[in-house]
Design a protein around this motif. Structure first.
Motif, PDB file in Angstrom:
ATOM      1  N   LYS A  63       0.855  -1.196   0.000  1.00  0.00           N
ATOM      2  CA  LYS A  63       0.000   0.000   0.000  1.00  0.00           C
ATOM      3  C   LYS A  63       0.888   1.243   0.000  1.00  0.00           C
ATOM      4  O   LYS A  63       1.700   1.433   0.909  1.00  0.00           O
ATOM      5  N   SER A  75       2.569   7.068  -8.588  1.00  0.00           N
ATOM      6  CA  SER A  75       1.637   5.979  -8.282  1.00  0.00           C
ATOM      7  C   SER A  75       1.486   5.018  -9.452  1.00  0.00           C
ATOM      8  O   SER A  75       1.445   3.797  -9.261  1.00  0.00           O
ATOM      9  N   LEU A  79       2.482   1.030  -9.123  1.00  0.00           N
ATOM     10  CA  LEU A  79       1.548  -0.074  -9.376  1.00  0.00           C
ATOM     11  C   LEU A  79       2.016  -0.960 -10.517  1.00  0.00           C
ATOM     12  O   LEU A  79       1.849  -2.181 -10.484  1.00  0.00           O
ATOM     13  N   HIS A  84       0.580  -5.849  -8.487  1.00  0.00           N
ATOM     14  CA  HIS A  84      -0.711  -5.537  -7.880  1.00  0.00           C
ATOM     15  C   HIS A  84      -0.450  -4.922  -6.511  1.00  0.00           C
ATOM     16  O   HIS A  84       0.550  -5.212  -5.844  1.00  0.00           O
ATOM     17  N   GLY A  85      -1.336  -4.038  -6.120  1.00  0.00           N
ATOM     18  CA  GLY A  85      -1.199  -3.311  -4.863  1.00  0.00           C
ATOM     19  C   GLY A  85      -2.219  -2.196  -4.843  1.00  0.00           C
ATOM     20  O   GLY A  85      -3.210  -2.229  -5.581  1.00  0.00           O
ATOM     21  N   HIS A  86      -1.980  -1.189  -4.000  1.00  0.00           N
ATOM     22  CA  HIS A  86      -2.912  -0.064  -3.931  1.00  0.00           C
ATOM     23  C   HIS A  86      -2.137   1.221  -3.704  1.00  0.00           C
ATOM     24  O   HIS A  86      -1.164   1.245  -2.939  1.00  0.00           O
ATOM     25  N   MET A 109      -5.975   1.542 -14.059  1.00  0.00           N
ATOM     26  CA  MET A 109      -5.655   1.133 -12.686  1.00  0.00           C
ATOM     27  C   MET A 109      -6.694   1.614 -11.681  1.00  0.00           C
ATOM     28  O   MET A 109      -6.425   1.656 -10.480  1.00  0.00           O
ATOM     29  N   ASP A 111      -9.222   0.535 -10.072  1.00  0.00           N
ATOM     30  CA  ASP A 111      -9.561  -0.252  -8.886  1.00  0.00           C
ATOM     31  C   ASP A 111      -8.452  -0.228  -7.835  1.00  0.00           C
ATOM     32  O   ASP A 111      -8.683  -0.602  -6.676  1.00  0.00           O
ATOM     33  N   SER A 112      -7.258   0.214  -8.232  1.00  0.00           N
ATOM     34  CA  SER A 112      -6.109   0.207  -7.323  1.00  0.00           C
ATOM     35  C   SER A 112      -5.698   1.600  -6.880  1.00  0.00           C
ATOM     36  O   SER A 112      -4.648   1.763  -6.269  1.00  0.00           O
ATOM     37  N   LEU A 113      -6.534   2.608  -7.171  1.00  0.00           N
ATOM     38  CA  LEU A 113      -6.169   4.001  -6.914  1.00  0.00           C
ATOM     39  C   LEU A 113      -7.240   4.731  -6.115  1.00  0.00           C
ATOM     40  O   LEU A 113      -8.433   4.567  -6.364  1.00  0.00           O
TER      41      LEU A 113
END
Length: 247
Positions: A63, A75, A79, A84-86, A109, A111-113
């Motif tokens: 994260k 960012s 990613l 994968h991550g946030h 991206m 869903d991850s931001l």
């Protein structure tokens, strides 16, 4: 009692005014910010940001809190490297975040931001929340940089890492003189031509000169509580990467 003052470029201003002035600068240049970064640095800022990721070595599932994250450059790179991550992009200036959301990477991206308007000196997050904290070309615009570093330490998990990318000082006086001539004579003129905003880029150049040198800033990173703190010069010291760990 007289209010404390701080620098806004080469001006001394009340501390209470600096954040508003910084918001004005970046709100003004937001739509041209990425283009100006490429023009001002002849694209070298991309190499610096890749060097930041090389040293950071993002891992899957981490994260990230990217403070002064603006249009999302760091960012997106994080990613992409992590797999994968946030990433949470926090910036004082909403128009910068709006521009970031428009970028193709943001859609890919999504869903991850997260995109958050907030202040580096008073982060709206719980203690021990993030694995990584980055701030890229942003901490020199903070009214009290030490408080921003203290907040970074607070929101990082034990074992978390701080990484700061910022303009710095060249160790060679002759090279610094030449770089100053370029900065003060060329960059504001570019700002006028490309973003129709000379004053904002005059401030950006002045703010670089007011920022602490590498060793001084390293001592600030350590004062915030970070261990194993180190720095690396980029392009002979035009920029520097500072790293530290919350142990």
């Amino acid at each position: 009692m007289n209010e404390k003052t701080t620098h806004f470029g080469f001006q001394d201003v009340p501390e209470s005014e600096k954040a508003g002035r910084v918001k004005g600068v970046f709100g003004s240049v937001a739509s041209k910010y990425d283009v100006m970064n490429d023009v001002m640095s002849v694209g070298i800022h991309r190499i610096w940001k890749d060097a930041m990721m090389d040293w950071l070595a993002p891992r899957p599932g981490q994260k990230l809190l990217d403070v002064a994250g603006g249009t999302g450059d760091i960012s997106f790179r994080f990613l992409d490297r992590a797999g994968h991550g946030h990433a949470t992009v926090l910036d004082l200036t909403e128009p910068m975040l709006v521009e970031g959301r428009k970028r193709a990477e943001a859609a890919q991206m999504a869903d991850s931001l997260d995109w958050v308007v907030g202040d580096a000196m008073n982060l709206p997050f719980d203690d021990n929340t993030f694995d990584v904290y980055t701030i890229s070309f942003g901490i020199r615009n903070v009214t009290r940089p030490q408080e921003a570093l203290n907040e970074a330490f607070r929101v990082l998990k034990p074992g978390g890492r701080l990484m700061v990318l910022e303009f710095s000082q060249l160790p060679n006086p002759a090279m610094q003189w030449a770089y100053d001539r370029y900065s003060f004579n060329v960059i504001p003129a570019m700002g006028k031509m490309i973003a129709n905003d000379r004053d904002s880029y005059q401030y950006l150049v002045e703010s670089i000169r007011k920022f602490p040198d590498q060793e001084t800033f390293l001592s600030m990173v350590r004062a915030a509580g970070f261990e194993n703190a180190k720095y690396r010069n980029l392009s002979l010291g035009i920029a520097a990467l500072h790293s530290g760990w919350k142990i």
